[in-house]
Design an enzyme around this catalytic site. Structure first.
Site, PDB file in Angstrom:
ATOM      1  N   HIS A   1       0.852  -1.191   0.000  1.00 46.72           N
ATOM      2  CA  HIS A   1       0.000   0.000   0.000  1.00 46.72           C
ATOM      3  C   HIS A   1       0.886   1.238   0.000  1.00 46.72           C
ATOM      4  O   HIS A   1       2.027   1.200   0.467  1.00 46.72           O
ATOM      5  CB  HIS A   1      -0.873  -0.049   1.269  1.00 46.72           C
TER       6      HIS A   1
ATOM      7  N   ASP B   1       2.489  -4.785   8.041  1.00 39.99           N
ATOM      8  CA  ASP B   1       1.280  -3.996   7.829  1.00 39.99           C
ATOM      9  C   ASP B   1       0.097  -4.957   7.950  1.00 39.99           C
ATOM     10  O   ASP B   1      -0.181  -5.738   7.055  1.00 39.99           O
ATOM     11  CB  ASP B   1       1.348  -3.352   6.445  1.00 39.99           C
TER      12      ASP B   1
ATOM     13  N   GLN C   1      -5.046  -5.579   6.566  1.00 37.97           N
ATOM     14  CA  GLN C   1      -6.002  -6.517   5.969  1.00 37.97           C
ATOM     15  C   GLN C   1      -6.047  -7.875   6.670  1.00 37.97           C
ATOM     16  O   GLN C   1      -6.812  -8.748   6.257  1.00 37.97           O
ATOM     17  CB  GLN C   1      -5.667  -6.717   4.486  1.00 37.97           C
TER      18      GLN C   1
ATOM     19  N   LYS D   1     -10.941  -0.940  10.000  1.00 35.48           N
ATOM     20  CA  LYS D   1     -11.022  -2.153   9.183  1.00 35.48           C
ATOM     21  C   LYS D   1     -11.323  -3.377  10.030  1.00 35.48           C
ATOM     22  O   LYS D   1     -11.374  -4.501   9.511  1.00 35.48           O
ATOM     23  CB  LYS D   1      -9.718  -2.345   8.405  1.00 35.48           C
TER      24      LYS D   1
ATOM     25  N   CYS E   1      -4.626   2.382  -3.745  1.00 35.82           N
ATOM     26  CA  CYS E   1      -3.387   2.906  -3.146  1.00 35.82           C
ATOM     27  C   CYS E   1      -2.218   1.968  -3.447  1.00 35.82           C
ATOM     28  O   CYS E   1      -1.371   1.706  -2.577  1.00 35.82           O
ATOM     29  CB  CYS E   1      -3.544   3.125  -1.643  1.00 35.82           C
TER      30      CYS E   1
END
Length: 408
Positions: free
Chosen positions: A123, A202, A205, A228, A366
């Site tokens: 991202h 990261d 997700q 999220k 992104c």
């Protein structure tokens, strides 16, 4: 099996209609909807304990402080972190990664000629902060390519690692492709190459879709956004190894992060407050804890199994359509799917699906460098949460076919 009807009843917005059609919300990789437990936590905070935290001698301040710090403990337990002091509240995953980049830059650990390794499917929030750090320090940004199957190229990564590698920062799950990266192996190889190499994951997700144990993952930093994982926007977390955070310098200056201030010198507070200058998003932290408790009450094993079943059915249906290109294989996939249809613009497909009541995401997600590597401008992305149903998948597949017939 999950009781989907019971779960859906906790999300008021799912009773909405869009263009006269029942809402089918498949944009969960961008943000998830909020259960009543989270909405009530936010409202209860403002109705019963609203006050600034820490240092307040009055009753409401004490209640708010207790709730805020209990939220920190809830996050630590959710991540299986050994100490709540290593949980830093931020405004979201983007700020978390920026914070990590900033404090590492300020520490003097990153020097000219050092190398920072990221992945092609990162991202922008996991690209730009490291680019900025390289510009300031003279470090070199290195990018691991993808294989023909759009997987993180482990052989190229192994060749890329060197004694100059100082940071490796990769997504747990690609937000544009939905593919799960082998983050444990990535972290192990980085640490074996050089003991001082630091690994950031990261987790935007992955958090809320699969069990996360930051110690078992072997990372040094883990970042995610609350919005999220069924919490409000404007709240996120950076977890870091406690010994590392104690050693690294603070980033923002102001209230709460200080121990003592004079015009000649300032001494800094202990963890976690050293990294939380100013009034934090108190309500957001409390609501995030409510969201994580809700996820735990549903059960991560059930969520992961349910979302995997939805994803399999969507993949099966999409792959059966003429001209449909699904990006990436079926194995080691999270609960999101990106597609490209030659001759059909992703925005047009998303717009027609919206007219049928189905919310999806279109564009580059992104991930402009990834799109350039793939030779495309964007994709149509479908992403699931615990409240999505098999019936919604079937309606979506029918809607995609109808939309494609209209666009061709």
């Amino acid at each position: 099996m999950l009781n989907i009807d019971a779960i859906r009843s906790r999300f008021p917005i799912l009773r909405s209609t869009v263009h006269g059609k029942p809402l089918i919300y498949l944009d969960n990789a961008a943000t998830t909807q909020k259960p009543v437990e989270v909405l009530e936590a936010s409202r209860q905070y403002y109705e019963t304990v609203n006050s600034n935290i820490h240092r307040g001698a009055h009753y409401l301040s004490q209640l708010a402080t207790e709730a805020h710090e209990e939220a920190r403990k809830t996050v630590a337990e959710f991540l299986h972190a050994p100490d709540a002091d290593s949980v830093l509240f931020t405004s979201g995953c983007t700020m978390s990664i920026n914070m990590a980049a900033e404090i590492l830059g300020l520490s003097g650990r990153i020097r000219q000629g050092d190398e920072i390794v990221i992945s092609t499917d990162s991202h922008h929030a996991n690209i730009v902060p490291w680019q900025m750090l390289c510009q300031r320090t003279g470090a070199v940004l290195r990018v691991v390519p993808l294989t023909e199957g759009l997987r993180f190229d482990m052989e190229a990564y192994a060749r890329m690692l060197s004694p100059r590698t100082r940071i490796v920062s990769v997504p747990y799950i690609s937000n544009a492709l939905g593919l799960v990266l082998p983050v444990r192996e990535i972290a192990r190889m980085a640490h074996e190459q050089h003991a001082d190499t630091l690994v950031l994951i990261d987790g935007a997700q992955s958090t809320g879709h699969m069990e996360v144990d930051v110690v078992e993952l072997g990372c040094d930093f883990y970042a995610f956004s609350g919005h999220k994982v069924y919490a409000p926007t404007g709240i996120g977390v950076l977890w870091g190894r406690e010994d590392l955070l104690r050693e690294l310098p603070p980033w923002l200056g102001g209230g709460e992060m200080i121990r003592e201030v004079t015009f000649e010198k300032t001494t800094y507070n202990d963890l976690p407050f050293k990294y939380e200058a100013g009034t934090p998003n108190i309500e957001g932290a409390i609501a995030l804890a409510a969201a994580l408790r809700f996820v735990r009450s549903v059960g991560m094993d059930g969520i992961e199994s349910h979302e995997a079943g939805l994803t399999r059915r969507l993949l099966e249906g999409l792959r059966s359509m003429d001209g449909m290109r699904v990006l990436g294989g079926d194995e080691d996939r999270g609960s999101l799917v990106s597609v490209v249809v030659p001759g059909v613009h992703h925005y047009d497909l998303g717009t027609l699906l919206d007219q049928m009541g189905i919310a999806v995401r279109t564009g580059h997600h992104c991930g402009q460098p990834l799109m350039q590597a793939l030779g495309i401008t964007g994709t149509t992305r479908f992403s699931f949460a615990m409240y999505n149903s098999v019936q919604e998948v079937e309606k979506t597949l029918g809607a995609v076919e109808r939309a494609l017939n209209m666009l061709r």
